[in-house]
Design a protein around this motif. Structure first.
Motif, mmCIF file in Angstrom:
data_model
loop_
_atom_site.group_PDB
_atom_site.id
_atom_site.type_symbol
_atom_site.label_atom_id
_atom_site.label_comp_id
_atom_site.label_asym_id
_atom_site.label_seq_id
_atom_site.Cartn_x
_atom_site.Cartn_y
_atom_site.Cartn_z
ATOM 1 N N VAL A 1 -0.513 -1.589 -4.658
ATOM 2 C CA VAL A 1 0.115 -2.432 -3.645
ATOM 3 C C VAL A 1 -0.956 -2.855 -2.635
ATOM 4 C CG1 VAL A 1 0.773 -0.568 -2.053
ATOM 5 C CG2 VAL A 1 2.141 -2.650 -2.147
ATOM 6 N N PRO A 2 -0.960 -4.119 -2.206
ATOM 7 C CA PRO A 2 -2.004 -4.583 -1.280
ATOM 8 C C PRO A 2 -1.840 -3.977 0.114
ATOM 9 C CG PRO A 2 -0.391 -6.314 -1.681
ATOM 10 C CD PRO A 2 -0.073 -5.206 -2.635
ATOM 11 N N THR B 1 -5.729 6.310 18.232
ATOM 12 C CA THR B 1 -5.245 7.686 18.126
ATOM 13 C C THR B 1 -5.338 8.336 19.508
ATOM 14 O OG1 THR B 1 -7.344 8.833 17.746
ATOM 15 C CG2 THR B 1 -6.363 7.693 15.853
ATOM 16 N N PRO B 2 -4.863 9.563 19.668
ATOM 17 C CA PRO B 2 -5.058 10.238 20.960
ATOM 18 C C PRO B 2 -6.525 10.450 21.327
ATOM 19 C CG PRO B 2 -3.319 11.306 19.714
ATOM 20 C CD PRO B 2 -3.953 10.321 18.786
ATOM 21 N N VAL B 3 -7.425 10.234 20.362
ATOM 22 C CA VAL B 3 -8.848 10.485 20.596
ATOM 23 C C VAL B 3 -9.645 9.200 20.800
ATOM 24 C CG1 VAL B 3 -10.926 11.590 19.674
ATOM 25 C CG2 VAL B 3 -8.675 12.592 19.235
ATOM 26 N N LEU B 4 -9.450 8.205 19.900
ATOM 27 C CA LEU B 4 -10.225 6.975 20.003
ATOM 28 C C LEU B 4 -9.584 5.873 19.162
ATOM 29 C CD1 LEU B 4 -13.486 7.174 17.864
ATOM 30 C CD2 LEU B 4 -11.414 8.453 17.384
ATOM 31 N N LYS B 5 -10.134 4.672 19.289
ATOM 32 C CA LYS B 5 -9.678 3.547 18.473
ATOM 33 C C LYS B 5 -10.276 3.664 17.077
ATOM 34 C CE LYS B 5 -9.117 0.220 22.246
ATOM 35 N NZ LYS B 5 -9.548 -1.091 22.796
ATOM 36 N N THR B 6 -9.488 3.213 16.055
ATOM 37 C CA THR B 6 -9.970 3.268 14.679
ATOM 38 C C THR B 6 -9.256 2.203 13.858
ATOM 39 O OG1 THR B 6 -10.371 4.729 12.781
ATOM 40 C CG2 THR B 6 -8.264 4.956 13.890
ATOM 41 N N THR B 7 -9.610 2.157 12.597
ATOM 42 C CA THR B 7 -8.962 1.221 11.672
ATOM 43 C C THR B 7 -7.972 1.980 10.803
ATOM 44 O OG1 THR B 7 -10.898 -0.204 11.577
ATOM 45 C CG2 THR B 7 -9.325 -0.407 9.775
ATOM 46 N N GLY B 8 -6.752 1.435 10.671
ATOM 47 C CA GLY B 8 -5.743 2.006 9.792
ATOM 48 C C GLY B 8 -5.321 0.988 8.752
ATOM 49 N N TYR B 9 -4.313 1.341 7.976
ATOM 50 C CA TYR B 9 -3.865 0.468 6.887
ATOM 51 C C TYR B 9 -2.341 0.421 6.861
ATOM 52 C CZ TYR B 9 -8.656 1.201 5.406
ATOM 53 O OH TYR B 9 -10.019 1.273 5.382
ATOM 54 N N THR B 10 -1.833 -0.742 6.492
ATOM 55 C CA THR B 10 -0.396 -0.898 6.343
ATOM 56 C C THR B 10 -0.109 -1.715 5.085
ATOM 57 O OG1 THR B 10 1.642 -1.647 7.436
ATOM 58 C CG2 THR B 10 -0.303 -3.005 7.753
ATOM 59 N N VAL B 11 0.991 -1.431 4.435
ATOM 60 C CA VAL B 11 1.371 -2.190 3.238
ATOM 61 C C VAL B 11 1.559 -3.649 3.630
ATOM 62 C CG1 VAL B 11 3.146 -2.507 1.469
ATOM 63 C CG2 VAL B 11 2.397 -0.196 2.106
ATOM 64 N N SER C 1 8.158 -13.724 -2.551
ATOM 65 C CA SER C 1 6.871 -13.257 -2.028
ATOM 66 C C SER C 1 6.830 -11.740 -1.911
ATOM 67 C CB SER C 1 6.605 -13.882 -0.648
ATOM 68 O OG SER C 1 7.636 -13.536 0.264
ATOM 69 N N SER C 2 7.759 -11.046 -2.572
ATOM 70 C CA SER C 2 7.888 -9.603 -2.443
ATOM 71 C C SER C 2 7.371 -8.869 -3.684
ATOM 72 C CB SER C 2 9.355 -9.222 -2.214
ATOM 73 O OG SER C 2 9.851 -9.767 -1.013
ATOM 74 N N TYR C 3 7.105 -7.605 -3.505
ATOM 75 C CA TYR C 3 6.770 -6.665 -4.562
ATOM 76 C C TYR C 3 8.105 -6.117 -5.064
ATOM 77 C CZ TYR C 3 3.564 -2.999 -6.416
ATOM 78 O OH TYR C 3 2.801 -2.170 -7.198
ATOM 79 N N VAL C 4 8.505 -6.484 -6.271
ATOM 80 C CA VAL C 4 9.868 -6.248 -6.746
ATOM 81 C C VAL C 4 9.894 -5.110 -7.766
ATOM 82 C CG1 VAL C 4 11.848 -7.291 -7.923
ATOM 83 C CG2 VAL C 4 10.495 -8.651 -6.305
ATOM 84 N N ILE C 5 10.749 -4.117 -7.510
ATOM 85 C CA ILE C 5 10.880 -2.957 -8.379
ATOM 86 C C ILE C 5 12.287 -2.947 -8.969
ATOM 87 C CG2 ILE C 5 10.605 -0.467 -8.571
ATOM 88 C CD1 ILE C 5 8.123 -1.877 -7.500
ATOM 89 N N VAL C 6 12.410 -3.246 -10.259
ATOM 90 C CA VAL C 6 13.704 -3.182 -10.954
ATOM 91 C C VAL C 6 13.876 -1.748 -11.458
ATOM 92 C CG1 VAL C 6 15.117 -4.079 -12.849
ATOM 93 C CG2 VAL C 6 13.570 -5.613 -11.599
ATOM 94 N N VAL C 7 15.042 -1.146 -11.150
ATOM 95 C CA VAL C 7 15.225 0.288 -11.366
ATOM 96 C C VAL C 7 16.456 0.568 -12.225
ATOM 97 C CG1 VAL C 7 15.531 2.516 -10.224
ATOM 98 C CG2 VAL C 7 14.188 0.733 -9.114
ATOM 99 N N ASP C 8 16.283 1.392 -13.251
ATOM 100 C CA ASP C 8 17.383 1.898 -14.066
ATOM 101 C C ASP C 8 16.893 3.187 -14.723
ATOM 102 O OD1 ASP C 8 19.740 2.224 -15.437
ATOM 103 O OD2 ASP C 8 19.594 0.386 -16.608
ATOM 104 N N PRO C 9 17.644 4.288 -14.644
ATOM 105 C CA PRO C 9 17.141 5.544 -15.202
ATOM 106 C C PRO C 9 16.836 5.499 -16.697
ATOM 107 C CG PRO C 9 18.984 5.983 -13.750
ATOM 108 C CD PRO C 9 18.903 4.490 -13.923
#
Length: 207
Positions: A47-48, A56-66, A122-130
């Motif tokens: 997933v991109p 953070t409570p300590v310093l600025k940093t780089t994070g990631y989000t879906v 434009s979505s990441y689509v998950i088709v689900v069936d057991p």
């Protein structure tokens, strides 16, 4: 197209619990949801992500989000049993629904309900069936999702047989397939052996 069997020890343990005839609907549902959560790690491996600046409570940093919206598409009824577990780890996901039942004579899927979400194209689509048995219902559900404009589609199941996998590969070569088990055979009634029995009935306690 990729076909992936996720053989994690915890998944195999929970799948074995589900296979047992004496397992209650409550325990069946709980293990199904837990397997759904465990499978998420592999399903979302590609997933991109988007870099974001955070402090953070300590310093600025780089994070990631879906970086893409996620839509889950359970095939009603049984697909609902895996949706909750996946959504616990992807709480921002939206849920579309496709209702299909299998004609007992022709074994072909019959649609009785379909409801999409916004921006599915434009979505990441998950088709689900057991269960992935003949592949008819899964192929039909993917066809419906594509008719809504979905382009990035994955199919996720708990137990599959080669016949169903081959059907999806033939009908939808652009769709990745994920399962926890490839069982050996589909019987004359269209049920997977050894399988789980009727997943919908076992999830909802209807038989």
């Amino acid at each position: 197209m990729a076909f992936t069997i996720i053989r994690h020890p915890l998944i195999l343990d929970k799948l074995t619990r589900m296979r047992k005839e004496e397992t209650s609907s409550k325990d069946f549902r709980e293990n199904l949801n837990e397997i759904g959560q465990l499978m998420v790690y592999e399903i979302f491996r590609d997933v991109p992500l988007q870099e974001i600046d955070i402090k953070t409570p300590v310093l600025k940093t780089t994070g990631y989000t879906v970086d893409i919206p996620v839509v889950l598409v359970p095939i009603i009824r049984a697909g609902l049993g895996m949706t909750e577990g996946i959504q616990r780890l992807v709480p921002t996901s939206r849920i579309a629904h496709i209702g299909l039942y299998r004609d007992e004579e022709t074994l072909e899927p019959v649609q009785y309900y379909a409801k999409t979400t916004k921006d599915i194209e434009s979505s990441y689509v998950i088709v689900v069936d057991p269960m992935l048995a003949t592949g008819g219902s899964a192929s039909k559900a993917i066809e419906i999702a594509k008719s809504w404009g979905a382009k990035q589609i994955k199919f996720v199941c708990l137990v599959a047989v080669q016949e169903g996998v081959d059907r999806i590969i033939a009908d939808h070569p652009d769709v990745d397939i994920y399962t926890a088990s490839l069982d050996p055979v589909l019987n004359d009634h269209g049920y997977i052996e050894p399988g789980l029995g009727d997943a919908g009935d076992r999830i909802f306690g209807t038989k």
